[in-house]
Design a protein around this motif. Structure first.
Motif, PDB file in Angstrom:
ATOM      1  N   LYS A  75       0.811  -1.220   0.060  1.00  0.00           N
ATOM      2  CA  LYS A  75      -0.041  -0.109  -0.036  1.00  0.00           C
ATOM      3  C   LYS A  75       0.822   1.146   0.022  1.00  0.00           C
ATOM      4  CE  LYS A  75      -3.948   1.979   2.053  1.00  0.00           C
ATOM      5  NZ  LYS A  75      -5.107   1.616   3.136  1.00  0.00           N
ATOM      6  N   ASP A  76       1.734   1.261   0.513  1.00  0.00           N
ATOM      7  CA  ASP A  76       2.840   2.269   0.819  1.00  0.00           C
ATOM      8  C   ASP A  76       3.533   2.715  -0.580  1.00  0.00           C
ATOM      9  OD1 ASP A  76       2.134   2.921   3.525  1.00  0.00           O
ATOM     10  OD2 ASP A  76       3.936   1.911   4.334  1.00  0.00           O
ATOM     11  N   ASP A  77       3.634   1.657  -1.248  1.00  0.00           N
ATOM     12  CA  ASP A  77       4.280   1.639  -2.579  1.00  0.00           C
ATOM     13  C   ASP A  77       3.189   2.103  -3.943  1.00  0.00           C
ATOM     14  OD1 ASP A  77       6.757   0.860  -1.462  1.00  0.00           O
ATOM     15  OD2 ASP A  77       6.154  -0.916  -1.891  1.00  0.00           O
ATOM     16  N   VAL A  78       1.931   2.620  -3.491  1.00  0.00           N
ATOM     17  CA  VAL A  78       1.146   2.895  -4.545  1.00  0.00           C
ATOM     18  C   VAL A  78       0.497   4.233  -4.237  1.00  0.00           C
ATOM     19  CG1 VAL A  78      -1.228   2.426  -5.369  1.00  0.00           C
ATOM     20  CG2 VAL A  78       0.397   0.387  -4.805  1.00  0.00           C
ATOM     21  N   LYS A  79       0.353   5.113  -5.294  1.00  0.00           N
ATOM     22  CA  LYS A  79      -0.179   6.445  -5.486  1.00  0.00           C
ATOM     23  C   LYS A  79      -1.262   6.585  -6.418  1.00  0.00           C
ATOM     24  CE  LYS A  79       3.007   7.576  -2.311  1.00  0.00           C
ATOM     25  NZ  LYS A  79       2.869   6.774  -1.118  1.00  0.00           N
ATOM     26  N   LEU A  80      -2.194   7.452  -6.123  1.00  0.00           N
ATOM     27  CA  LEU A  80      -3.458   7.601  -6.977  1.00  0.00           C
ATOM     28  C   LEU A  80      -3.105   9.074  -7.847  1.00  0.00           C
ATOM     29  CD1 LEU A  80      -6.306   6.003  -5.115  1.00  0.00           C
ATOM     30  CD2 LEU A  80      -4.845   4.993  -6.888  1.00  0.00           C
ATOM     31  N   GLY A  89     -19.218   8.409 -18.099  1.00  0.00           N
ATOM     32  CA  GLY A  89     -19.533   8.552 -16.843  1.00  0.00           C
ATOM     33  C   GLY A  89     -19.148   7.907 -15.805  1.00  0.00           C
ATOM     34  N   ARG A  90     -18.118   7.119 -15.965  1.00  0.00           N
ATOM     35  CA  ARG A  90     -17.393   6.159 -15.153  1.00  0.00           C
ATOM     36  C   ARG A  90     -16.315   6.899 -14.348  1.00  0.00           C
ATOM     37  NH1 ARG A  90     -16.573   0.556 -17.425  1.00  0.00           N
ATOM     38  NH2 ARG A  90     -15.276   1.855 -19.009  1.00  0.00           N
ATOM     39  N   GLY A  91     -16.230   6.763 -13.177  1.00  0.00           N
ATOM     40  CA  GLY A  91     -14.819   7.401 -12.399  1.00  0.00           C
ATOM     41  C   GLY A  91     -13.754   6.636 -12.751  1.00  0.00           C
ATOM     42  N   THR A  92     -12.523   7.375 -13.010  1.00  0.00           N
ATOM     43  CA  THR A  92     -11.181   7.092 -13.268  1.00  0.00           C
ATOM     44  C   THR A  92     -10.305   7.703 -12.579  1.00  0.00           C
ATOM     45  OG1 THR A  92     -10.989   8.607 -14.977  1.00  0.00           O
ATOM     46  CG2 THR A  92     -12.033   6.665 -15.751  1.00  0.00           C
ATOM     47  N   VAL A  93      -9.199   6.852 -12.271  1.00  0.00           N
ATOM     48  CA  VAL A  93      -7.846   7.269 -11.643  1.00  0.00           C
ATOM     49  C   VAL A  93      -6.698   6.562 -12.080  1.00  0.00           C
ATOM     50  CG1 VAL A  93      -8.333   5.739  -9.522  1.00  0.00           C
ATOM     51  CG2 VAL A  93      -7.168   7.963  -9.410  1.00  0.00           C
ATOM     52  N   THR A  94      -5.417   7.308 -12.206  1.00  0.00           N
ATOM     53  CA  THR A  94      -4.331   6.422 -12.359  1.00  0.00           C
ATOM     54  C   THR A  94      -3.805   6.097 -11.412  1.00  0.00           C
ATOM     55  OG1 THR A  94      -4.129   8.054 -14.677  1.00  0.00           O
ATOM     56  CG2 THR A  94      -2.038   6.990 -13.751  1.00  0.00           C
ATOM     57  N   VAL A  95      -3.225   4.901 -11.374  1.00  0.00           N
ATOM     58  CA  VAL A  95      -2.800   4.115 -10.354  1.00  0.00           C
ATOM     59  C   VAL A  95      -1.299   4.068 -10.643  1.00  0.00           C
ATOM     60  CG1 VAL A  95      -2.486   2.118  -8.870  1.00  0.00           C
ATOM     61  CG2 VAL A  95      -4.867   2.909  -9.788  1.00  0.00           C
ATOM     62  N   THR A  96      -0.336   4.448  -9.742  1.00  0.00           N
ATOM     63  CA  THR A  96       1.170   4.329 -10.051  1.00  0.00           C
ATOM     64  C   THR A  96       1.784   3.421  -9.075  1.00  0.00           C
ATOM     65  OG1 THR A  96       1.342   6.486 -11.086  1.00  0.00           O
ATOM     66  CG2 THR A  96       3.372   5.828 -10.194  1.00  0.00           C
ATOM     67  N   ALA A  97       2.338   2.329  -9.590  1.00  0.00           N
ATOM     68  CA  ALA A  97       2.883   1.513  -8.350  1.00  0.00           C
ATOM     69  C   ALA A  97       4.333   1.387  -8.611  1.00  0.00           C
ATOM     70  CB  ALA A  97       2.356  -0.076  -8.510  1.00  0.00           C
ATOM     71  N   HIS A  98       5.019   1.576  -7.252  1.00  0.00           N
ATOM     72  CA  HIS A  98       6.628   1.925  -7.501  1.00  0.00           C
ATOM     73  C   HIS A  98       7.304   0.572  -7.060  1.00  0.00           C
ATOM     74  CE1 HIS A  98      10.610   3.585  -7.865  1.00  0.00           C
ATOM     75  NE2 HIS A  98      10.861   3.073  -6.342  1.00  0.00           N
ATOM     76  N   ASN A  99       7.913  -0.335  -7.768  1.00  0.00           N
ATOM     77  CA  ASN A  99       8.702  -1.512  -7.417  1.00  0.00           C
ATOM     78  C   ASN A  99       9.869  -1.290  -6.497  1.00  0.00           C
ATOM     79  OD1 ASN A  99       9.715  -4.046  -7.078  1.00  0.00           O
ATOM     80  ND2 ASN A  99       9.681  -4.395  -9.186  1.00  0.00           N
TER      81      ASN A  99
END
Length: 161
Positions: A75-80, A89-99
């Motif tokens: 969870k700490d490695d993921v940002k929205l 009309g659907r909600g969207t968000v970019t998910v960025t995961a750092h390895n």
């Protein structure tokens, strides 16, 4: 669920109430209490369907996350990014995961879409696949249905595997 009703559900309930009320007005055969009873039944049905859909989405998200073997909390490695809306009309968000590991990994991320009052509106799981060691990868989370009003996205759970 928090017990709150989203704007879309409230509009559907109001529409059902008005439809039932209008159908009872013209035939002279219904009493006010009959109309109220029909309206309450229609409202309960709409609310029940909305609750069932959210429960189903939440269960599916949990099933997908539980099926991952050997995963660790990330969870700490993921940002929205900022929450938006697609052309349907659907909600969207970019998910960025750092390895942060030294080998390629994938991430499964549960995204909770919430209304302005904090009420849960939808739950989805998005996969950020094959993120190289020390790098970041992105994916777009998209709600399963239209979300009206102010919506924000939060990371519910994130698993690196």
């Amino acid at each position: 669920m928090t017990g709150r009703v989203g704007r879309r559900t409230a509009v559907a309930v109001l529409t059902a109430v008005l439809a039932v009320g209008a159908s009872g007005c013209g035939d002279g055969g219904g009493t006010a209490s009959d109309t109220a009873s029909k309206a309450a039944s229609a409202a309960a049905s709409v609310g029940s369907r909305a609750a069932d859909a959210l429960a189903s989405a939440t269960a599916e998200a949990r099933r997908r996350l539980d099926s991952i073997r050997g995963g660790v909390d990330a969870k700490d490695d993921v940002k929205l990014g900022a929450t938006g809306t697609d052309d349907r009309g659907r909600g969207t968000v970019t998910v960025t995961a750092h390895n942060t590991t030294d080998t390629e990994k994938s991430f499964a991320v549960q995204v909770d879409f919430r209304g302005s009052g904090g009420n849960l509106r939808d739950v989805v799981v998005v996969t950020v696949r094959d993120v190289p060691a020390g790098r970041s990868g992105t994916a777009t989370a998209r709600s399963t249905h239209k979300l009206s009003g102010t919506v924000k996205a939060e990371v519910g759970t994130a698993v690196r595997y």
